[in-house]
Design an enzyme around this catalytic site. Structure first.
Site, PDB file in Angstrom:
ATOM      1  N   ASP A   1       0.237  -1.393   0.046  1.00 23.14           N
ATOM      2  CA  ASP A   1      -0.139  -0.200  -0.055  1.00 23.14           C
ATOM      3  C   ASP A   1       1.329   0.881   0.252  1.00 23.14           C
ATOM      4  O   ASP A   1       1.957   1.688   0.326  1.00 23.14           O
ATOM      5  CB  ASP A   1      -0.725  -0.099   0.986  1.00 23.14           C
ATOM      6  CG  ASP A   1      -1.414   1.430   1.400  1.00 23.14           C
ATOM      7  OD1 ASP A   1      -2.965   1.621  -0.060  1.00 23.14           O
ATOM      8  OD2 ASP A   1      -1.533   2.293   2.448  1.00 23.14           O
TER       9      ASP A   1
ATOM     10  N   ASP B   1     -10.231   1.679  -4.962  1.00 19.10           N
ATOM     11  CA  ASP B   1     -10.289   3.208  -5.446  1.00 19.10           C
ATOM     12  C   ASP B   1     -11.209   4.323  -5.267  1.00 19.10           C
ATOM     13  O   ASP B   1     -11.312   5.160  -6.084  1.00 19.10           O
ATOM     14  CB  ASP B   1      -8.952   3.260  -5.158  1.00 19.10           C
ATOM     15  CG  ASP B   1      -7.156   2.879  -4.401  1.00 19.10           C
ATOM     16  OD1 ASP B   1      -8.833   3.650  -2.650  1.00 19.10           O
ATOM     17  OD2 ASP B   1      -6.283   3.281  -4.202  1.00 19.10           O
TER      18      ASP B   1
ATOM     19  N   HIS C   1       4.638   3.791  -3.877  1.00 20.99           N
ATOM     20  CA  HIS C   1       5.241   5.065  -4.024  1.00 20.99           C
ATOM     21  C   HIS C   1       6.365   5.990  -3.003  1.00 20.99           C
ATOM     22  O   HIS C   1       6.390   6.654  -3.714  1.00 20.99           O
ATOM     23  CB  HIS C   1       4.796   5.768  -4.687  1.00 20.99           C
ATOM     24  CG  HIS C   1       3.143   6.200  -4.292  1.00 20.99           C
ATOM     25  ND1 HIS C   1       2.525   5.502  -4.588  1.00 20.99           N
ATOM     26  CD2 HIS C   1       2.921   7.345  -4.279  1.00 20.99           C
ATOM     27  CE1 HIS C   1       1.296   6.535  -4.516  1.00 20.99           C
ATOM     28  NE2 HIS C   1       1.306   7.505  -4.007  1.00 20.99           N
TER      29      HIS C   1
END
Length: 1551
Positions: free
Chosen positions: A554, A655, A557
């Site tokens: 999760d 999402d 980045h």
């Protein structure tokens, strides 16, 4: 995919973490170096270990890979590492050094390898391909108590998913209940437990194991490393684990700004700013401007710049004090002022940020400040008091002004940050309260502030009262520790930089999209920086991967990459076959790949909803997996190439908003069809298939998923079965996707039929079955059910319709109403499907026969959202043709494997190597002169370089390697059978190839029966097998040096065949009838005398094909070391028959049209005879073989009556005697008829022996009788008729060749194998001739060689030089002795290497070593040897024959041998190094091995060059530094031959 081997090519400067190289377990991998590293000491290390044996071993040890000679892969690399079997999954790193060390930190290159995990399902451990994954995301908090999970998860299993992604299962933030705000990573969510039935890790483990074994469903879950819930209780004991105001004081200004915004929001919500025009209802843009003005005013009152700026009075006082101390020291010192002055420039003055970020506590370096005034300080020290005070005042004033300027610059910088922050607050407020596309909150309240806060205060009992009270926390370290920074993400930020670290202004500039329920975790740079946090997260990792088969990273980045890297290594040490996925939002593929490589991410999540139209949707399907339909079959051994990251392609993620809101409900099935046809992992989000028409929020949603209840959908709340939504259709799609991924449907074709309709094909390249999906998108819903698209045409026949479906609206159904307890989908719409029916049962489409082999589907009623998937079987003709081709290939492989039963032995045994020349090669002019065909031309590409099969094979190899199906070559093959028919029709012209052509034609007919899109692949497959068949036959007919040789030796041997053929327009001179009868073709009985073409394409046929010099420089390499002794003998004897004037021809012309204008060819011929005697079995007998003399005397007409037949030995003796006597004649037909450029004097031929030295000499200033034979031809430049390199006198290589012949003849005479003891010679001044024995002659040469040719490295020998002022380079051997102009004697050229090879005893060892070093430094080029030293005034490295400028040295290619880099001298240079090494071996053991290794490394470039050109050969020459020369022959006989010579020498010496 068994038996796969990949070759990784290392390049200089390779520091690549942005390219993805994927491997599978069980494959083998080896490395090779490209030419940029060939001369380097490359030490290579990797950490690709076997399956870990140490459970908690995080960092695998690096192992050095050892280089070995390449004997397995013909890719042009001479040394490779031993193939290593890939046994472990994960990400692995390799690096190399060039300095001999093993230091990873200072390596010269590195890269990464990703090895896919083996995913196992079912009780019998079936392998689940990564391209067969169908994943569904579930939120565990919506599964209810653990005892109910199985029924709810059964929905996923019944819908065909084989992997379930569980969002975090740990204890969540009690306030937000967000699935991704974990309050305790080591405790499961208590909501899963019920009284008496606690949910434990053991329970989870049992469920996951059950699903894997009984349902064949794998499980993965999230790992959240970047943040924790802001109310995590463990933070109270370990606040150092979060970013807070104590360990990150750089947050203090941002914290003050954050609190100001918070209190402003509270005041607005409480109507306390109504007097300023600010009300809770912020509904208009004008309200936002009022807010901005007010906030700006308040922010200025915070004086945030003071956290960064200087207290000028305090610093000035410090400066004054320091200045006084310096002055006191200077005045007390006895040194003169100048003695202490420093010449270097003073340092820059800048603000040193206060590490604690206190107001006005930043500073400057006072010592640096003093250095700014060095001159003035010395002046003060030397001045009277009054003057000193004036200067001091001036210095202090200037220093204060500098400080004021620094403060001003810093204030400007901070104001810029504040302006950005203010804009971001306004944008956030507009999004929340004003924008129609935003949240559209009704008003600012105490719980709905202007924007979310960036910090949370976890101090016990803390209540927000006022900004002043919050500021006092700065002075209390214990309170600061519990004021923590929230986490979030930064749009457009560099994900490799930590936005929360010191140096980042993200929090001050309000650039963070904040997650207000979580705080960012602070790991530091290594475990020792935050021991508890690292230990806690390792335990969290261990507990997770001990249960789950994979993880989703999760917020990957934004997670510090070194942290994620460590945790993934740790995870894989526990579960080696861990499947890791992530969704990256870096916006750059290169940066994505860095994360993929370092973390070992197996699949990147890709969103199907990101497409904006049907074309883009189809492009994504093509982009994310599969090969194009009709792709080439790749060999098991191939180069490892970069690839795109493997995709997990999802129709919706957790999402994403619902497709009902993003597009239309009608697109839900069509989007799923797109996704399921992709050749990669696929996925969805729970609720999508049930047509839930809203986003299922990971934060706000609390209702439960439905449970699987067969036949009860709609009857009971919370129940679900196959009739719900699109579940039935999705099951069919998932089953089909898994089948295609497992059963090798790896090829993909996407075609737009209209703006809304796209066809997608998945093709099996082995069975040629296909699944074709026609899908009409419904981004919006037009009313017209007719798609108005082009027809869908395909080859083959429809077997069955797998799925026909669409979303239909039900009648008499009320609008959607959310259920209070369960997540429910639309009841107004559902999937309508037909499965496993015939195409005739599908409404709205019509099937027709487009042609004998093609069918067409037309669409007249195909509403938006429709999906049609059908299975296509190949036509019977395809099956038959495929079977014939594969059977033929199998027969060829049997023959290659030397197995009985192929039936090809008889046919292949009749093929001569000359037949192979015709079968594979023949350039355009060559072929036209024989058959009239010429080479085949490809539109938009050009003619092939060979008429033979190699003309096809060469470009197809590159096309295959790159799978370039769009190449004009492939286009031509698909459009018609012209190339196939050209090939067999051309071969039919050769009677000797009739049987082979029948075999090939039968297979080619089968190729023509294939669907057009398959022909490039199958033609390539067939011709590769034919090529291997021919090569195997070639190896059988060549020497063991070739048949047992390295890939380079074999490839060069194949290249040798290009030049050795039978061309009627360029025949050899006749042999005596008895010998000629031995050269009949076994099939046709026709003469089979092979001639050697000097080069292709310029010297391939007619008079220009056969050159004496080229033939005999090439003969050893092309014919002798390859074992073609019969052909070699014929060439030697044929040329012997054309001897005239004691010379053999320059241009052969069948002996009757010969030109005798070179003085070196005869010495190369003599050397070739010597080589034949040494290499051929019983080779000495050639000396007694008969020669048919064309010219019994110099003036005889060719083949005149009574032509002489004499043994070769007599012809050889004639050569020696004629040179001893002196040769002098004028060429016949002298003038422009035979040479339009030569001056009249150039036709006068002179050669002989200088009996003072024993050296052979010849030539004059107007001709060029050696291999450097360029005659000027430019009137404009004035070089017409002038040889560029006359080399008259005694050329060094001719002296060496003569010495070699003389020494050999002396030895033969002693052995009674040669009748003649010497020659009759008459020296000038002698009264009569006398016998000079060959032994005496050789001694004469040897005594004089060093003294005449060696140019010493010192000046001591200058007096011995005729013209010492002409010496340009020392420690060299002259190119000539007695040349004109005399300076050309001293030119550094590579010709001395020839003498060093054929007559090594002429050279002193120490001089030979020195000369070779100079040559290596000055003449060695990437592929050849420079023909002239670069410092020579006539050097020009680029040969351009068409250049007709006024430049004397280059016009019309005058510099042909004055710089361009010729390849054949390189072979002699290398052989010379070997010879010298053998002389040094006794004193320096290992010298020969080092030299041989250096040579083999150098030859890597040549192997690559050979394989990279369509000619599959080596060129005549290159221009400067290896650049391609357009005027060079692309294939040159002696270039290939001399390298074969070199490799033979290495083999013969057993190095």
């Amino acid at each position: 995919m068994e038996g796969q081997l990949r070759l990784f090519i290392l390049k200089k400067g390779l520091k690549d973490d942005k390219s993805i190289y994927r491997l599978k377990r069980g494959w083998k991998l080896c490395y090779a170096c490209d030419p940029s590293l060939q001369a380097e000491n490359v030490r290579l290390f990797w950490n690709l270990a076997k399956i870990p044996s140490k459970r908690n071993s995080v960092d695998a040890e690096y192992k050095e890979l050892i280089w070995k000679k390449n004997d397995i892969i013909s890719e042009g690399y001479e040394f490779i590492t031993k193939p290593q079997t890939v046994e472990a999954s994960g990400t692995f790193h390799f690096y190399y050094t060039l300095d001999g060390t093993a230091e990873k930190e200072n390596c010269d290159g590195f890269g990464y390898l990703i090895v896919d995990p083996n995913l196992i399902v079912g009780p019998y451990d079936e392998l689940l391909s990564m391209d067969s994954i169908q994943l569904q995301t579930v939120l565990p908090k919506l599964l209810g108590c653990f005892s109910e999970w199985k029924d709810r998860l059964l929905v996923s299993k019944k819908t065909g998913y084989n992997m379930i992604h569980f969002a975090p299962l740990q204890s969540l933030n009690k306030e937000s209940n967000s699935s991704y705000s974990i309050s305790d990573q080591l405790v499961l969510n208590p909501a899963f437990s019920t009284p008496g039935a606690p949910c434990t890790l053991e329970c989870l483990n049992h469920l996951v194991k059950y699903m894997r074994e009984d349902w064949k469903v794998l499980s993965i879950t999230d790992m959240v490393y970047n943040h924790t819930a802001n109310n995590s209780s463990w933070l109270e004991d370990h606040p150092e684990s979060a970013y807070n105001l104590h360990n990150c004081p750089h947050f203090r200004p941002a914290y003050l700004l954050d609190r100001l915004i918070y209190y402003t929001s509270q005041q607005i919500a409480s109507h306390k700013l109504a007097h300023r025009g600010l009300f809770p209802d912020l509904s208009k843009v004008e309200d936002i401007q009022v807010l901005k003005d007010y906030l700006n005013e308040q922010i200025q009152s915070l004086r945030l710049e003071e956290f960064y700026t200087l207290d000028i009075p305090r610093i000035v006082a410090s400066f004054k004090q320091a200045l006084q101390e310096v002055l006191v020291t200077l005045k007390a010192s006895s040194r003169s002022p100048n003695s202490s002055r420093k010449s270097k420039s003073p340092p820059m003055l800048f603000i040193q940020q206060d590490s604690l970020y206190r107001r006005l506590q930043s500073s400057v370096n006072i010592q640096h400040a003093l250095q700014l005034y060095t001159e003035m300080i010395f002046e003060i020290s030397m001045s009277v008091e009054s003057e000193s005070q004036r200067i001091i005042t001036e210095v202090v004033k200037d220093f204060q002004e500098r400080l004021e300027h620094l403060n001003m610059e810093k204030e400007r910088e901070i104001q810029g940050h504040i302006a950005v922050a203010l804009d971001n607050v306004m944008k956030g407020s507009i999004y929340r309260f004003v924008s129609m596309d935003g949240m559209k909150k009704p008003m600012v309240t105490l719980t709905d502030p202007l924007v979310d806060s960036y910090f949370t205060n976890n101090n016990p009992g803390y209540i927000s009262r006022c900004l002043e009270e919050d500021t006092t926390n700065f002075d209390c370290p214990e309170k600061c520790k519990l004021i923590m920074a929230h986490n979030g993400w930064v749009m457009g930020d560099d994900p490799l930089n930590n936005f929360a670290d010191s140096g980042s202004n993200v929090y001050l500039r309000r650039e963070l999209v904040v997650w207000g329920d979580s705080v960012k975790l602070r790991y530091g740079s290594c475990p020792s920086d935050s021991p508890y946090l690292w230990q806690r997260m390792e335990q969290y990792t261990r507990e997770t991967v001990e249960i789950f088969h994979g993880i989703r990273l999760d917020n990957c980045h934004s997670t510090p990459i070194h942290v994620a890297e460590h945790m993934m290594k740790y995870a894989r040490s526990i579960r080696p076959d861990l499947y890791v996925i992530a969704e990256l939002f870096t916006s750059h593929e290169d940066i994505d790949n860095i994360f993929v490589n370092r973390l070992g991410i197996n699949s990147l999540i890709r969103e199907g909803l990101s497409a904006w139209n049907a074309h883009e949707q189809g492009r994504l399907v093509y982009r994310y997996g599969g090969k194009p339909v009709g792709s080439f079959l790749q060999p098991n051994m191939q180069l490892l190439k970069p690839t795109v990251a493997h995709a997990l392609f999802m129709d919706a993620t957790h999402d994403n908003d619902s497709i009902v809101n993003k597009r239309t409900v009608y697109d839900s099935l069509s989007l799923s069809a797109y996704i399921s046809m992709a050749c990669c992992a696929t996925g969805s989000n729970r609720g999508y298939d049930e047509l839930v028409p809203h986003h299922i929020s990971v934060v706000e949603e609390t209702r439960l998923y439905s449970s699987w209840c067969e036949g009860k959908s709609g009857e009971e709340p919370g129940s679900c079965d196959e009739t719900c939504g699109i579940i039935n259709a999705k099951l069919a799609l998932n089953n089909l996707h898994q089948y295609m991924g497992t059963d090798n449907f790896e090829q993909v074709y996407v075609h737009d039929l209209s703006d809304e309709v796209v066809s997608i094909t998945r093709h099996n390249p082995l069975t040629h079955c296909s699944y074709i999906c026609a899908v009409r998108s419904a981004f919006s819903y037009p009313q017209d059910s007719n798609p108005h698209c082009e027809n869908l045409t395909f080859e083959g026949r429809i077997d069955s319709v797998s799925l026909y479906g669409m979303i239909k609206e039900k009648s008499n159904v009320q609008e959607f109403v959310k259920d209070d307890q369960y997540l429910n989908g639309l009841k107004s719409h559902a999937g309508s499907t037909l499965m496993d029916v015939s195409i005739d049962e599908v409404p709205g489409v019509t099937l027709s026969q487009a042609s004998e082999l093609k069918q067409t589907i037309s669409f007249h009623d195909f509403p938006p959202g429709s999906v049609l998937i059908f299975r296509v079987l190949p036509n019977e003709g395809l099956r038959s043709a495929q079977a014939n081709i594969l059977a033929g290939i199998s027969r060829m492989h049997q023959y290659i494997s030397d197995k009985d039963g192929s039936g090809l032995q008889a046919m292949m045994s009749k093929l001569t190597l000359a037949d192979v020349n015709a079968l594979l090669y023949h350039c355009d002019a060559e072929e036209k002169s024989i058959t009239g065909f010429g080479c085949y031309g490809i539109p938009n590409y050009g003619p092939l370089v060979y008429a033979g099969l190699q003309g096809i094979l060469s470009p197809m190899a590159s096309i295959r390697r790159n799978n370039d199906l769009g190449h004009p070559f492939c286009q031509n093959i698909r459009e018609g059978d012209w190339l196939v028919e050209y090939t067999t029709n051309r071969i039919a012209k050769y009677q000797s190839l009739a049987e082979f052509n029948d075999f090939l034609r039968e297979l080619m007919e089968s190729v023509k029966m294939l669907p057009r899109y398959l022909i490039p692949s199958y033609l390539d497959m067939l011709l590769v097998a034919v090529s291997m068949l021919i090569q195997h036959a070639v190896w059988k007919n060549m020497s063991r040096f070739v048949s047992d040789g390295s890939p380079l030796i074999r490839d060069l041997a194949m290249s040798s065949l290009q030049f050795c053929g039978v061309v009627p327009s360029a025949k050899l001179a006749k042999l005596p009838p008895a010998l000629e009868n031995l050269h009949k073709h076994p099939v046709t009985g026709e003469p089979d005398l092979v001639s050697i073409a000097a080069g292709l394409p310029h010297f391939s046929e007619g008079l220009m094909r056969i050159w004496g010099r080229d033939t005999f420089i090439s003969l050893r390499g092309l014919l002798l070391v390859t074992g073609r002794y019969r052909e070699a003998k014929a060439v030697i004897l044929s040329f012997a028959g054309s001897l005239r004037h004691g010379l053999i021809p320059n241009l052969h012309g069948e002996g009757v049209h010969a030109r005798y204008n070179c003085r070196d060819a005869v010495w190369w011929w003599m050397q070739a005879i010597q080589d034949y005697c040494h290499l051929a079995p019983d080779g000495i007998q050639i000396l007694r073989d008969d020669v048919l003399r064309i010219y019994p005397t110099d003036d005889s007409k060719p083949y005149c009556e009574g032509s002489t037949v004499q043994p070769l030995m007599q012809v050889m003796q004639e050569v020696m005697q004629r040179h001893a006597d002196g040769i002098q004649f004028r060429e016949r037909n002298a003038g422009s008829a035979i040479d339009e450029h030569m001056a009249d004097e150039g036709f006068n031929i002179v050669a002989g022996i200088d009996w003072n030295t024993g050296f052979v000499y010849g030539g004059n200033a107007s001709n060029c009788g050696t291999w450097m034979d360029k005659m000027g031809s430019s009137k404009r430049a004035g070089n017409k008729g002038k040889p560029a390199t006359p080399r008259n006198g005694s050329a060094v290589e001719l002296v060496g060749l003569c010495a070699s012949a003389v020494r050999w003849l002396a030895d033969l005479h002693k052995a009674k194998s040669y009748e003649y003891e010497g020659v009759a010679a008459k020296r000038k001044g002698w009264s009569h001739t006398q016998l000079v024995t060959y032994e005496i002659w050789y001694g004469l040469i040897k005594r004089n060689f060093e003294s005449h040719f060696w140019v010493d490295g010192t000046h001591s020998s200058m007096s011995a030089e005729h013209k010492p002022e002409l010496i340009n380079k020392r420690n060299i051997y002259k190119d000539c002795v007695g040349a004109s102009p005399n300076w050309s004697d001293y030119q550094l050229r590579p010709n001395f290497c020839v003498a060093m090879v054929v007559a090594p005893d002429l050279f002193l060892a120490e001089n030979a070593v020195a000369a070779l070093k100079v040559a290596e430094k000055e003449l060695l080029a990437p592929l050849g040897m420079r023909t002239l030293d670069r410092s020579d005034w006539t050097y020009c490295g680029d040969y351009i024959n068409s250049n007709d400028s006024t430049d004397y040295n280059t016009s019309r290619g005058f510099n042909y041998h004055n710089g361009p880099e010729w390849l054949w001298p390189l072979g002699y240079f290398m052989r010379a190094k070997l010879n010298v090494a053998s002389r040094l071996e006794a004193d320096k053991p290992g010298t020969m091995k080092v030299t041989a290794r250096w040579i083999e490394n150098q030859l890597s470039s040549h192997h690559l060059a050979l394989l990279s050109t369509d000619w599959r050969s080596l060129p005549e020459l290159t221009n400067t530094d290896g650049k391609i020369c357009q005027d060079s022959c692309a294939a040159q006989a002696w270039s290939v031959a001399c390298l074969l010579d070199t490799l033979y020498d290495i083999t013969r010496l057993s190095i």
